[in-house]
Design a protein around this motif. Structure first.
Motif, short mmCIF file in Angstrom:
data_model
loop_
_atom_site.label_atom_id
_atom_site.label_comp_id
_atom_site.label_asym_id
_atom_site.label_seq_id
_atom_site.Cartn_x
_atom_site.Cartn_y
_atom_site.Cartn_z
N GLN A 823 3.58 6.51 -5.37
CA GLN A 823 2.63 7.34 -6.10
C GLN A 823 1.18 6.87 -5.97
O GLN A 823 0.25 7.59 -6.32
CB GLN A 823 3.02 7.38 -7.58
N ARG A 824 0.96 5.68 -5.45
CA ARG A 824 -0.41 5.14 -5.37
C ARG A 824 -1.20 5.64 -4.17
O ARG A 824 -2.40 5.40 -4.09
CB ARG A 824 -0.35 3.61 -5.28
N SER A 825 -0.52 6.24 -3.20
CA SER A 825 -1.25 6.56 -1.97
C SER A 825 -0.87 7.93 -1.43
O SER A 825 0.09 8.56 -1.91
CB SER A 825 -0.99 5.50 -0.90
N THR A 826 -1.60 8.40 -0.45
CA THR A 826 -1.31 9.67 0.21
C THR A 826 -0.90 9.41 1.67
O THR A 826 -1.26 10.14 2.57
CB THR A 826 -2.53 10.60 0.16
N THR A 827 -0.20 8.31 1.86
CA THR A 827 0.34 7.98 3.19
C THR A 827 1.77 7.48 3.02
O THR A 827 2.14 6.95 1.96
CB THR A 827 -0.47 6.86 3.87
N ALA A 828 2.56 7.65 4.08
CA ALA A 828 3.88 7.00 4.10
C ALA A 828 3.64 5.50 4.19
O ALA A 828 2.72 5.04 4.86
CB ALA A 828 4.67 7.48 5.31
N ILE A 829 4.46 4.72 3.48
CA ILE A 829 4.28 3.27 3.50
C ILE A 829 5.33 2.63 4.38
O ILE A 829 6.33 3.25 4.76
CB ILE A 829 4.32 2.70 2.06
N SER A 830 5.11 1.37 4.73
CA SER A 830 5.92 0.73 5.76
C SER A 830 7.29 0.28 5.27
O SER A 830 8.18 0.01 6.07
CB SER A 830 5.17 -0.46 6.35
N VAL A 831 7.47 0.17 3.96
CA VAL A 831 8.75 -0.24 3.39
C VAL A 831 9.00 0.62 2.17
O VAL A 831 8.06 1.15 1.57
CB VAL A 831 8.73 -1.76 3.05
N VAL A 832 10.26 0.80 1.78
CA VAL A 832 10.59 1.74 0.71
C VAL A 832 9.82 1.44 -0.57
O VAL A 832 9.58 0.28 -0.92
CB VAL A 832 12.10 1.76 0.42
N ALA A 833 9.46 2.51 -1.31
CA ALA A 833 8.64 2.38 -2.52
C ALA A 833 9.24 1.44 -3.57
O ALA A 833 8.49 0.67 -4.19
CB ALA A 833 8.38 3.76 -3.11
N PRO A 834 10.57 1.45 -3.84
CA PRO A 834 11.09 0.55 -4.87
C PRO A 834 10.76 -0.91 -4.60
O PRO A 834 10.49 -1.67 -5.54
CB PRO A 834 12.61 0.79 -4.83
N ILE A 835 10.78 -1.32 -3.34
CA ILE A 835 10.44 -2.71 -3.02
C ILE A 835 8.95 -2.96 -3.24
O ILE A 835 8.55 -3.99 -3.78
CB ILE A 835 10.87 -3.04 -1.57
N CYS A 836 8.11 -2.00 -2.84
CA CYS A 836 6.67 -2.15 -3.08
C CYS A 836 6.37 -2.25 -4.57
O CYS A 836 5.55 -3.07 -5.00
CB CYS A 836 5.90 -0.97 -2.49
N TYR A 837 7.04 -1.43 -5.38
CA TYR A 837 6.83 -1.46 -6.82
C TYR A 837 7.27 -2.81 -7.42
O TYR A 837 6.60 -3.35 -8.30
CB TYR A 837 7.61 -0.33 -7.50
N ALA A 838 8.40 -3.34 -6.94
CA ALA A 838 8.86 -4.65 -7.43
C ALA A 838 7.85 -5.73 -7.10
O ALA A 838 7.55 -6.60 -7.92
CB ALA A 838 10.23 -4.99 -6.82
N HIS A 839 7.29 -5.64 -5.90
CA HIS A 839 6.27 -6.61 -5.48
C HIS A 839 5.03 -6.51 -6.37
O HIS A 839 4.47 -7.52 -6.80
CB HIS A 839 5.92 -6.36 -4.01
N LEU A 840 4.59 -5.27 -6.65
CA LEU A 840 3.42 -5.06 -7.50
C LEU A 840 3.67 -5.56 -8.91
O LEU A 840 2.78 -6.19 -9.53
CB LEU A 840 3.06 -3.57 -7.54
N ALA A 841 4.87 -5.28 -9.45
CA ALA A 841 5.18 -5.71 -10.82
C ALA A 841 5.18 -7.23 -10.92
O ALA A 841 4.63 -7.80 -11.88
CB ALA A 841 6.54 -5.15 -11.24
N ALA A 842 5.76 -7.90 -9.93
CA ALA A 842 5.78 -9.37 -9.93
C ALA A 842 4.37 -9.93 -9.84
O ALA A 842 4.00 -10.87 -10.55
CB ALA A 842 6.64 -9.89 -8.78
N ALA A 843 3.56 -9.33 -8.97
CA ALA A 843 2.19 -9.83 -8.77
C ALA A 843 1.37 -9.65 -10.05
O ALA A 843 0.61 -10.54 -10.44
CB ALA A 843 1.53 -9.09 -7.61
N GLN A 844 1.52 -8.48 -10.72
CA GLN A 844 0.71 -8.24 -11.91
C GLN A 844 1.15 -9.13 -13.08
O GLN A 844 0.33 -9.69 -13.78
CB GLN A 844 0.79 -6.77 -12.31
N MET A 845 2.46 -9.27 -13.25
CA MET A 845 2.95 -10.11 -14.36
C MET A 845 2.65 -11.59 -14.11
O MET A 845 2.48 -12.36 -15.05
CB MET A 845 4.45 -9.90 -14.53
N SER A 846 2.57 -11.97 -12.84
CA SER A 846 2.24 -13.38 -12.57
C SER A 846 0.83 -13.71 -13.04
O SER A 846 0.52 -14.87 -13.34
CB SER A 846 2.38 -13.68 -11.07
N GLN A 847 -0.04 -12.69 -13.13
CA GLN A 847 -1.39 -12.91 -13.63
C GLN A 847 -1.39 -13.30 -15.11
O GLN A 847 -2.31 -13.94 -15.59
CB GLN A 847 -2.24 -11.65 -13.44
N PHE A 848 -0.32 -12.91 -15.83
CA PHE A 848 -0.20 -13.29 -17.24
C PHE A 848 -0.22 -14.80 -17.39
O PHE A 848 -0.65 -15.33 -18.40
CB PHE A 848 1.14 -12.79 -17.82
#
Length: 888
Positions: A823-848
């Motif tokens: 949902q963040r972009s208007t391009t096909a991404i290189s790996v499936v969205a669920p994996i990208c979302y998991a990566h984003l969630a881990a990165a953002q929570m690590s900032q806590f």
């Protein structure tokens, strides 16, 4: 899945869990091949290897090297020198055999040595820096007077023990190529890789796993800060469906920029004058790096810095008084070098300590240069990473040329071990057959069709599929250079054109100028006091303008305050001179998804026509683990799992995140039973959410996409993580366990695809499931995205388990579809969205946890252990945002 169902666990369920505990799963074999899509002729950076002698047998021998004082020698550099000298000295005793030596404790020959055990005495000319260039009694690196010169070239004696360990038949590789299970196939491939590494080591290359790097200045890219990117080559032998192949690729590692140490420190700390250097920081940065003294060309390892500058740092030195007597006097480092006619230009700088902990050895910094090809293993800054990515890009044709030139120039066929084994390596890239799958149709606002073109689409004159309405919101500004009124106006106007109705912000809250000097957490708290004072109640959304960099210190505390304490969705932006309509559209895509809207949808999803997924309640999981910076074993790893919701949709997800022991890759909190029998694990959280958002249906099928694991860890995913998921499911109620499909996604590999008849990157949707794939296991390469810059890297998908029973075509089309729902972009991404979302969630929570202090809790075992209990828990998300796509 309410708690009444959760409490319905009976003895039968427990017995089933116990039974599943003992299930041993292995990776499945390939069930067939995909056929859909337009055929395309491709090349890959695999070079065919011919094996004309499969009867050859490698004999493995264990190697021990001890110095003359009976200490074990474990340095790779000295180990290779000792073994090379041993081969020269004792060639006849070893029957003239050629060796492949791994630089550590293993040595291989083709056929056996005359006997199983040897012990040789090897004499090397002294090259160790520790005995070189000292004053006779203490520790200042001298200029090589006769006494020390003689001392520095005393021969050094080593005792080398060689003992038989194992036989590795090359026939195992031939069996693996035919799809047979062979215990020795990986061992034999490792020996072949060691032969390649040995060749490069003899040429003075830096070896990093299966890559090698030379000190040619043409290969260096300055990343600033005293760090350079060094371009080299990766090489590894692989068994493929088309036979044995050599995978060659361009590789990059980070090294310390060679040159004067003073210049390194100035650039590393970004200061112009040596007077401005932070010496405690310099001491930490320099420790364990190697330098070469300009006055005597000797190499030294830095253990620290002197307490005093050269002009005041003294050491005791024996001075002759008359013919026989001598006395010890204290002399400064500057005086010592002056007596040797070396005059220091900067005697006010400290010395490098290149001695031993209790026996310092001082070298003036201005007389030291950084040795080339020293790896830099600390984390790069965002700017350094950006520079590395930009400067490392290579067009497909350039990469082909570099790789083929390397294969031709290295003349691997000439190696005596390869010749003995009858190994010949082709000099041209391997041709493979690929297919280009059609891009899935999307649906946007007003149920209008949107057809992606070369992996891209846009919202020009289009509205979002499901736009939200934003009424109570505010802008908070941590930046001194920001026009909030203009940002507000442009955001509202852009939103309306995309269907998002945004009312005027309730307030524009500027940070007090005096607060900018406070700590990040204090700044965030003060800002919230102002927000509360300016708003009548909690906002549904806050737009936060950060100062300069997005990864600034405010980001973590701000996200933690909003998502953990307040339950407010927030979007951060950074002031930019490119804040145009495209910029605000991208921002609005994130805001809309976070607030529960949907930007676009697959047409198949919209019409409930997704094969297999639509027939039965199906939960899609994306799993990833994020680790701390290299060298930081005190930072907990972050495990993140996202689960699909609102079945039969595959575009909406919720995240669940936990901490675990540092550097542990397997997720240990998928199922986390408490003393009262309840489960506090990740999967329970996602199963409940699925049940509540999917018409009270439990998933009967679970598709798992797992990121970040190597082939050696596939078994752990199948037997540890999958078991945890099934236990979590069974803990919540009776019923048969769901059917599970497990797919590993690997981006960190070295296989590239090139068009055989064009110079562009391969088109989006390209898939390869023959030729260069595994001879037995179920894997395929997919390049779902367009690669406008550099060379595209396909994602390597391994299907370890498929109880659901997808056909190869259906599975490949599902993977491609999941690359179009991000949902963040208007391009096909290189790996499936669920994996990208998991990566984003881990990165953002690590900032806590950025400002938390941690003790080193790493067990060092690489597996979950008792130390897991000591890992600090991650703050949980507020109930108002826990089910949102906050990570978008």
């Amino acid at each position: 899945m309410p708690d009444s169902i959760s409490m319905a666990v009976k003895e039968g369920g427990a017995a089933q869990v116990h039974k599943d505990d003992t299930v041993k799963r292995t990776a499945m074999a390939r069930p067939g091949f995909g056929r859909e899509g337009k055929p395309i002729r491709l090349m890959s950076n695999h070079f065919a290897v011919k094996l004309s002698r499969t009867d050859a047998v490698f004999y493995q021998y264990s190697v021990s090297i001890k110095s003359d004082d009976d200490k074990v020698v474990d340095g790779k550099g000295i180990g290779r020198k000792v073994i090379d000298k041993m081969l020269q000295t004792y060639s006849s005793e070893l029957a003239g055999k050629e060796f492949a030596y791994d630089g550590e404790k293993c040595l291989f020959t083709v056929g056996p040595l005359p006997q199983n055990n040897f012990e040789f005495t090897v004499i090397l000319e002294e090259t160790s820096s520790r005995a070189v260039g000292r004053s006779p009694e203490h520790g200042s690196p001298g200029l090589g007077d006769k006494k020390r010169a003689k001392r520095s070239h005393l021969p050094k004696q080593f005792v080398v023990g060689i003992s038989y360990a194992a036989k590795i038949p090359l026939r195992a590789v031939a069996l693996a190529l035919r799809g047979s299970d062979s215990d020795h196939a990986q061992d034999a491939l490792r020996v072949l890789d060691i032969v390649l590494r040995q060749q490069q080591a003899k040429q003075g290359c830096l070896l990093v796993r299966q890559s090698f790097f030379s000190d040619d200045n043409r290969n260096l890219v300055d990343l600033t800060g005293g760090v350079s990117g060094c371009r080299g080559l990766h090489s590894s032998f692989r068994t493929t469906m088309g036979g044995l192949s050599l995978n060659m690729d361009v590789s990059t590692t980070m090294i310390v920029t060679p040159g004067p140490v003073v210049h390194f420190l100035l650039t590393n700390q970004n200061v112009r004058d040596v007077q401005d250097l932070d010496w405690p920081k310099a001491k930490k940065m320099l420790k364990n790096l190697r330098v070469k003294a300009t006055h005597n060309n000797m190499e030294f390892k830095i253990i620290g810095l002197s307490d005093q500058p050269c002009s005041r740092q003294t050491f005791p030195m024996k001075v002759r008084n008359g013919c026989t007597e001598s006395q010890t006097v204290d002399i400064t480092v500057e005086e010592y070098f002056k007596s040797k006619e070396v005059f220091l230009a900067k005697p006010y700088l400290p010395c490098l300590d290149v001695g031993k902990p209790k026996r310092p050895n001082y070298l003036p910094i201005e007389l030291a240069n950084m040795v080339s090809l020293q790896r830099y293993t600390k984390a790069l800054s965002s700017q350094q990473r950006a520079t590395l990515v930009e400067k490392s890009r290579q067009k497909p044709q350039d990469r082909i040329r570099v790789i083929t030139d390397a294969v031709k120039s290295n003349k691997y066929d000439d190696d005596p071990i390869f010749s003995t084994c009858g190994i010949k390596i082709e000099k041209q890239l391997t041709h493979v057959d690929g297919r280009v799958l059609s891009a899935p149709m999307l649906v946007v606002g007003n149920s209008e069709d949107c057809i992606p073109n070369r992996g891209r689409w846009n919202y020009n004159n289009k509205k979002l599929f499901e736009p939200v309405r934003i009424e109570r919101w505010a802008i908070v500004n941590f930046s001194a250079r920001c026009d909030m009124s203009r940002i507000s106006r442009d955001l509202i106007n852009c939103g309306r054109s995309k269907g998002i109705i945004i009312e005027g912000p309730h307030s524009l809250v500027d940070e007090d100028s005096q607060a900018r000097r406070c700590a990040p957490i204090v700044r965030v708290e003060r800002m919230f006091e102002k927000v509360k004072a300016n708003l009548p109640g909690p906002p549904e959304f806050l737009l936060c303008v950060l100062p300069e960099r997005k990864n600034c210190d405010i980001y973590g505390p701000w996200k933690k305050k909003n998502l953990h304490e307040m339950g407010i969705v927030t979007q951060c932006i950074v002031p930019s001179n490119k804040m145009n309509d495209q910029y605000f559209t991208n921002v609005l895509l994130k805001i809309n998804a976070k607030l529960g809207g949907m930007n676009s949808k697959l047409a198949l999803e919209h019409s409930h026509m997704i094969p297999i997924v639509n027939k039965k309640p199906t939960l899609i999981l994306g799993m990833d683990v994020s680790h701390g910076s290299p060298g930081r074993s005190d930072i907990p790893s972050i495990a993140a799992v996202v689960g699909s919701r609102c079945w039969p949709l595959i575009s909406r997800y919720r995240a669940s995140v936990r901490t675990q022991s540092p550097k542990v890759e397997m997720i240990d909190s998928l199922f986390k039973p408490l003393e009262d029998g309840k489960d506090d694990g990740i999967i329970r959280e996602l199963l409940l959410d699925f049940y509540q958002t999917s018409q009270q249906r439990k998933p009967t099928q679970i598709i798992i996409f797992r990121d970040g694991v190597s082939e050696s860890q596939f078994s752990q995913v199948l037997n540890l993580e999958v078991n945890q998921i099934i236990k979590a499911y069974q803990n919540m109620g009776q019923g048969d366990p769901p059917k599970v499909t497990v797919i590993i996604a690997q981006k960190n590999h070295h296989t590239k695809l090139f068009q055989a008849e064009a110079s562009d990157n391969v088109p989006p949707g390209t898939v390869v499931d023959s030729g260069i794939v595994h001879p037995k296991q179920y894997d395929f390469y997919m390049c779902a995205h367009a690669g406008p810059i550099g060379t595209s890297r396909p994602t390597h998908y391994h299907v370890l388990l498929d109880e659901i029973g997808f056909s190869p075509d259906d599975l490949q089309k599902l993977v491609l579809s999941l690359s179009y729902v991000y949902q963040r972009s208007t391009t096909a991404i290189s790996v499936v969205a669920p994996i990208c979302y998991a990566h984003l969630a881990a990165a953002q929570m690590s900032q806590f946890m950025k400002f938390e202090e941690f003790a080193d809790t790493s067990s060092g075992s690489g597996v979950p252990s008792a130390s897991t209990a000591t890992v600090p828990e991650l703050p949980r998300l507020h109930a108002d945002v826990c089910s949102s796509m906050f990570f978008c």
